[in-house]
Enzyme design. Structure first.
Site, PDB file in Angstrom:
ATOM      1  N   HIS A  95       0.826  -1.216   0.000  1.00 32.70           N
ATOM      2  CA  HIS A  95       0.000   0.000   0.000  1.00 32.70           C
ATOM      3  C   HIS A  95       0.858   1.262   0.000  1.00 32.70           C
ATOM      4  CE1 HIS A  95      -4.215  -1.611   1.202  1.00 32.70           C
ATOM      5  NE2 HIS A  95      -3.587  -2.434   0.395  1.00 32.70           N
ATOM      6  N   HIS A 257      -1.756 -12.536  -2.255  1.00 35.06           N
ATOM      7  CA  HIS A 257      -2.840 -13.201  -1.533  1.00 35.06           C
ATOM      8  C   HIS A 257      -2.549 -14.672  -1.255  1.00 35.06           C
ATOM      9  CE1 HIS A 257      -5.924  -9.821  -2.577  1.00 35.06           C
ATOM     10  NE2 HIS A 257      -4.952  -9.439  -1.774  1.00 35.06           N
TER      11      HIS A 257
HETATM   12 FE1  HEB Z   1      -4.461  -7.576  -1.037  1.00 35.46          FE
HETATM   13  C1  HEB Z   1      -5.148  -8.396   2.212  1.00 35.46           C
HETATM   14  C2  HEB Z   1      -7.599  -6.210  -1.386  1.00 35.46           C
HETATM   15  C3  HEB Z   1      -3.793  -6.810  -4.316  1.00 35.46           C
HETATM   16  C4  HEB Z   1      -1.124  -8.342  -0.520  1.00 35.46           C
HETATM   17  N1  HEB Z   1      -6.028  -7.329   0.177  1.00 35.46           N
HETATM   18  C5  HEB Z   1      -6.115  -7.727   1.484  1.00 35.46           C
HETATM   19  C6  HEB Z   1      -7.367  -7.332   1.992  1.00 35.46           C
HETATM   20  C7  HEB Z   1      -8.054  -6.723   1.004  1.00 35.46           C
HETATM   21  C8  HEB Z   1      -7.218  -6.726  -0.149  1.00 35.46           C
HETATM   22  C9  HEB Z   1      -9.458  -6.158   1.074  1.00 35.46           C
HETATM   23  C10 HEB Z   1      -7.859  -7.609   3.393  1.00 35.46           C
HETATM   24  C11 HEB Z   1      -7.427  -6.502   4.356  1.00 35.46           C
HETATM   25  C12 HEB Z   1      -7.899  -6.874   5.765  1.00 35.46           C
HETATM   26  O1  HEB Z   1      -7.043  -7.077   6.615  1.00 35.46           O
HETATM   27  O2  HEB Z   1      -9.112  -6.955   5.965  1.00 35.46           O
HETATM   28  N2  HEB Z   1      -5.487  -6.678  -2.580  1.00 35.46           N
HETATM   29  C13 HEB Z   1      -6.770  -6.239  -2.527  1.00 35.46           C
HETATM   30  C14 HEB Z   1      -7.179  -5.799  -3.833  1.00 35.46           C
HETATM   31  C15 HEB Z   1      -6.126  -5.984  -4.655  1.00 35.46           C
HETATM   32  C16 HEB Z   1      -5.052  -6.526  -3.849  1.00 35.46           C
HETATM   33  C17 HEB Z   1      -8.540  -5.266  -4.193  1.00 35.46           C
HETATM   34  C18 HEB Z   1      -6.041  -5.679  -6.168  1.00 35.46           C
HETATM   35  C19 HEB Z   1      -6.890  -6.570  -6.963  1.00 35.46           C
HETATM   36  N3  HEB Z   1      -2.775  -7.539  -2.182  1.00 35.46           N
HETATM   37  C20 HEB Z   1      -2.705  -7.153  -3.479  1.00 35.46           C
HETATM   38  C21 HEB Z   1      -1.345  -7.166  -3.913  1.00 35.46           C
HETATM   39  C22 HEB Z   1      -0.590  -7.587  -2.854  1.00 35.46           C
HETATM   40  C23 HEB Z   1      -1.513  -7.832  -1.783  1.00 35.46           C
HETATM   41  C24 HEB Z   1      -0.877  -6.755  -5.304  1.00 35.46           C
HETATM   42  C25 HEB Z   1       0.879  -7.788  -2.763  1.00 35.46           C
HETATM   43  C26 HEB Z   1       1.669  -8.025  -3.732  1.00 35.46           C
HETATM   44  N4  HEB Z   1      -3.351  -8.264   0.577  1.00 35.46           N
HETATM   45  C27 HEB Z   1      -2.003  -8.599   0.531  1.00 35.46           C
HETATM   46  C28 HEB Z   1      -1.676  -9.249   1.760  1.00 35.46           C
HETATM   47  C29 HEB Z   1      -2.828  -9.284   2.547  1.00 35.46           C
HETATM   48  C30 HEB Z   1      -3.848  -8.629   1.761  1.00 35.46           C
HETATM   49  C31 HEB Z   1      -0.315  -9.819   2.116  1.00 35.46           C
HETATM   50  C32 HEB Z   1      -3.002  -9.901   3.932  1.00 35.46           C
HETATM   51  C33 HEB Z   1      -2.778  -8.863   5.008  1.00 35.46           C
HETATM   52  C34 HEB Z   1      -2.870  -9.483   6.393  1.00 35.46           C
HETATM   53  O3  HEB Z   1      -2.820 -10.715   6.540  1.00 35.46           O
HETATM   54  O4  HEB Z   1      -2.998  -8.720   7.370  1.00 35.46           O
END
Ligand code: HEB
Length: 726
Positions: A95, A257
């Site tokens: 982020h 994921h």
């Molecule tokens: Fe992620 C978690 C959405 C792409 C790495 N994610 C997460 C959550 C959500 C999301 C709603 C839950 C938060 C809480 O704690 O409740 N993503 C999302 C979306 C997209 C994404 C809508 C576009 C399609 N991811 C992504 C990427 C990466 C990631 C590109 C790197 C390379 N995630 C992640 C991790 C986790 C999440 C390692 C787990 C955290 C904890 O365990 O605390």
């Protein structure tokens, strides 16, 4: 007098009001604040502190050990899921970096903006305040030598490594900011709203995210509609706006994921308090206080979605890909009421160990945006390829993660530390190594003479150097004179560069370069010749105005090849407006004067620098297409302060013409037509702050100052990308 601390009536918010900005009274007024950001006065380490040097001295292996220890040292105030904070740290790193957008290079991990409002309080960043607070002991230990910006990315890397993944590497060197960047994050006035699309659903403006307060897309599908194919469109558009292709998209989402879980044990509206920026003072910078149950651990509520994607959420695996393809996924709701997907096979309910409750097991989950990778035919092919070849998946994720987290650092010259990968990647806009001896100061003087002999005018010389250097943007450190990419695609064909005239000028400069390199032992790059051409042009233009000036020059640039230049990614650097060349197009995100400030901001200029540069460049006349707008001098091609003196002279009066955006200046007494101008010319007489600066350069005592300041600002632009000098 007044309230005393400790009295019952004490109110910490007692106040009679606050100073109002001009934008409050006159919202249309040009705001120069973007050019006054990050003053050295707001930096506690002072202007001379060199962060990259401090970071380089760290023992990175020890720092990483400290982070790794933190990851499995579960704290009572925010217990770790499965005893491991790794996934939380990865989400934080992603982020922090993921707000980057390629259209203007803004956003990204640099500056440590993620720890400051507004980003620290965006709804999508819920509970990442906990991730940073968990890292505070590490930050505290290393102080100035480890910026938050670097620490947040590094924590993501260490997290991946501690869960069995081999990363591509890590570069330090992101110094911290001490105030939020002024960034246009979108037109909306409330979070999780989307007023940023055209009638085809495409995003207007430079943003990459589809809603205010989201990093990219809505996990439940566009505007919460659980339609995987529509979600795929949004994902492709949004990730595309940070220059990620289909393969990188699948790798990133699947890889990310593979680890961790979503948190939606409780209904957010019943339980969750304000974000950090709005939270009560006693919460000390922490937000999203959860008043339901224990408020943490098994009761944690972040996105409102709930569950893990894989059976080993703290071990790297291909289980995400397998689950995605092996199960039939059906729509359901999280305990918090969010739309998510689970396998139709009831036996799957026993697969995932609970993050906090011993013996409890849950079904794996997918978001609508995860199902998108299965339903979209192009994404699906990649998922299948990765499943068949886990090594390819690993490498794709490693590279995409490195790009995601290093994209806004600019060229490799800015990378610091023991973990910098040696492999050169095309998106880094690579440059060849400088070889051989640099040309001397004497050589430079000789070359300038040769350049003037080409017959190119001062306007042509200065315009060419500007086209080359002013492509740089400090927002992500891309572009600039080094590499001489102005002669390569796509830059050579940009409308703003008047391609025909540009290639004519470049051909003559190349002749100078070749002739020199034939007879001299010290080679000169075309990139250096182009910058020298600017210097020669300015010195001559000043001479023609009766002033002797010298433009400082630092040799050492190199010439990149077309093969080292990623054309689609460079296309994003094309100026939609360039006030310094009186260039404006409808593709601009803002009006002409706002675009001028935006461009000046991308060049790292202050208000006085912008002013003196624009005024001086008008008298030399480097305008787009040879237009005469703003060239308020009877000696165009020379360097003088006529732009300022004539603009402020009451002998002249200005009026609109029939042509939109074009104004005419007449002699007040005779009515004689003198000049034409655009808004980016007249704003220096109309805006009170800009007029104040224009007065400085129009004053009788300002001759020398005008030349000094112009040249200093010019050299600053020419050297924006000289990280080798810094
Ligand atoms: Fe992620 C978690 C959405 C792409 C790495 N994610 C997460 C959550 C959500 C999301 C709603 C839950 C938060 C809480 O704690 O409740 N993503 C999302 C979306 C997209 C994404 C809508 C576009 C399609 N991811 C992504 C990427 C990466 C990631 C590109 C790197 C390379 N995630 C992640 C991790 C986790 C999440 C390692 C787990 C955290 C904890 O365990 O605390």
């Amino acid at each position: 007098a007044g309230l005393m601390f400790g009295t019952a009536s004490m109110s910490v918010s007692a106040s009679v009001g606050e100073a109002k900005s001009n934008q409050f009274w006159w919202p249309e007024q040009l705001n120069l604040a973007p050019l006054r950001q990050h003053s050295p006065e707001s930096n506690p380490y002072g202007a001379d502190f060199n962060y990259a040097k401090a970071f380089a001295k760290l023992d990175l292996a020890t720092v990483k050990k400290d982070i790794e220890t933190t990851l499995t040292d579960s704290q009572d105030w925010w217990p770790a899921d499965w005893g491991h904070y790794g996934p939380l740290m990865i989400r934080m790193a992603w982020h922090s970096a993921g707000v980057y957008r390629v259209a203007d290079g803004r956003g990204g991990a640099a500056g440590g903006q993620h720890r400051l409002a507004p980003l620290n309080s965006w709804p999508d960043n819920a509970n990442l305040d906990k991730a940073r607070r968990l890292l505070w002991p590490v930050k505290q230990k290393y102080g100035a030598s480890l910026s938050w910006a670097d620490l947040m990315v590094l924590a993501g890397n260490v997290a991946l490594e501690s869960m069995g993944f081999e990363t591509f590497g890590f570069a330090g060197g992101r110094s911290d900011d001490w105030e939020p960047d002024l960034v246009y994050w979108g037109p909306e006035k409330a979070f999780l709203k989307d007023k940023r699309r055209d009638k085809f659903g495409k995003l207007k403006g430079p943003m990459a995210a589809v809603e205010m307060g989201l990093i990219y897309v809505n996990p439940e599908g566009p505007h919460g509609k659980p339609d995987p194919l529509l979600a795929a469109n949004d994902i492709r558009m949004s990730f595309g706006r940070m220059a990620m292709n289909d393969e990188e998209i699948v790798a990133l989402i699947a890889g990310g994921h593979t680890l961790g879980k979503a948190h939606g044990a409780k209904k957010p509206s019943d339980c969750i308090g304000k974000e950090p920026a709005a939270a009560p003072i006693e919460q000390q910078g922490l937000g999203w206080k959860n008043s339901c149950g224990t408020g943490k651990g098994a009761d944690a509520t972040t996105s409102g979605l709930e569950g893990a994607w894989t059976v080993t959420p703290t071990r790297w695996s291909t289980n995400y890909l397998d689950n995605l393809m092996n199960f039939n996924w059906v729509l359901t709701k999280s305990p918090a009421g969010a739309k998510q997907w689970i396998p139709d096979n009831p036996a799957a309910a026993n697969l995932v160990p609970d993050a906090h409750i011993p013996g409890k097991r849950n079904a794996p989950i997918m978001f609508t945006t995860d199902i998108a990778l299965k339903e979209d035919p192009a994404f699906r092919k990649i998922v299948e390829r990765f499943r068949a070849d886990p090594k390819e998946f690993d490498l794709a994720f490693a590279k995409a993660w490195f790009k995601l987290t290093h994209r806004d650092m600019g060229p490799r010259a800015r990378y610091v530390g023991a973990d910098v990968p040696s492999e050169v990647l095309l998106w880094q806009d690579p440059l060849p190594e400088a070889t051989g001896k640099q040309i001397s100061e004497k050589d430079a003087a000789k070359l300038k003479k040769q350049i003037l002999k080409t017959g190119l005018t001062t306007s042509e010389l200065v315009r060419t150097a500007w086209a080359s250097a002013a492509s740089h943007r400090v927002t992500d450190m891309r572009g600039g004179a080094n590499g001489a990419r102005v002669r390569l695609e796509p830059q050579a064909s940009w409308a703003v560069n008047n391609p025909k005239a540009l290639s004519n000028a470049l051909a003559k400069l190349e002749d100078v370069q070749k002739a020199w390199n034939k007879k001299s032992r010290r080679d000169v790059s075309l990139a250096d010749v182009i910058v020298l051409a600017g210097a020669a042009g300015i010195e001559q233009a000043a001479k023609d105005a009766g002033m002797k000036v010298a433009v400082p020059f630092a040799a050492g640039r190199v010439d990149a090849s077309q093969a080292q230049t990623e054309v689609p990614s460079f296309a994003h650097l094309e100026p939609k407006a360039d006030a310094f060349r009186n260039y404006f197009t409808d593709a601009s995100y803002f009006g002409p004067t706002e675009m001028m400030v935006d461009k000046a901001n991308m060049l790292g200029l202050t208000v006085p620098e912008m002013t003196v540069l624009l005024g001086g460049l008008r008298s030399i006349n480097i305008n787009y297409d040879g237009s005469e707008h703003g060239v308020f001098t009877d000696k165009p091609g020379t360097l003088n302060n006529d732009f300022f003196t004539n603009l402020l002279d009451m002998r002249y009066t200005w009026s609109k013409t029939n042509q939109e955006g074009i104004y005419q200046g007449k002699e007040r007494a005779s009515g004689k037509a003198m000049w034409t101008a655009t808004p980016v010319d007249l704003i220096f007489g109309s805006n009170s702050e800009l007029r104040a600066i224009a007065e400085v350069y129009a004053s009788a005592d300002a001759k020398q100052k005008f030349y000094d300041d112009f040249i200093a600002a010019w050299v600053k632009v020419m050297q924006l990308d000289r990280f080798d000098l810094k």
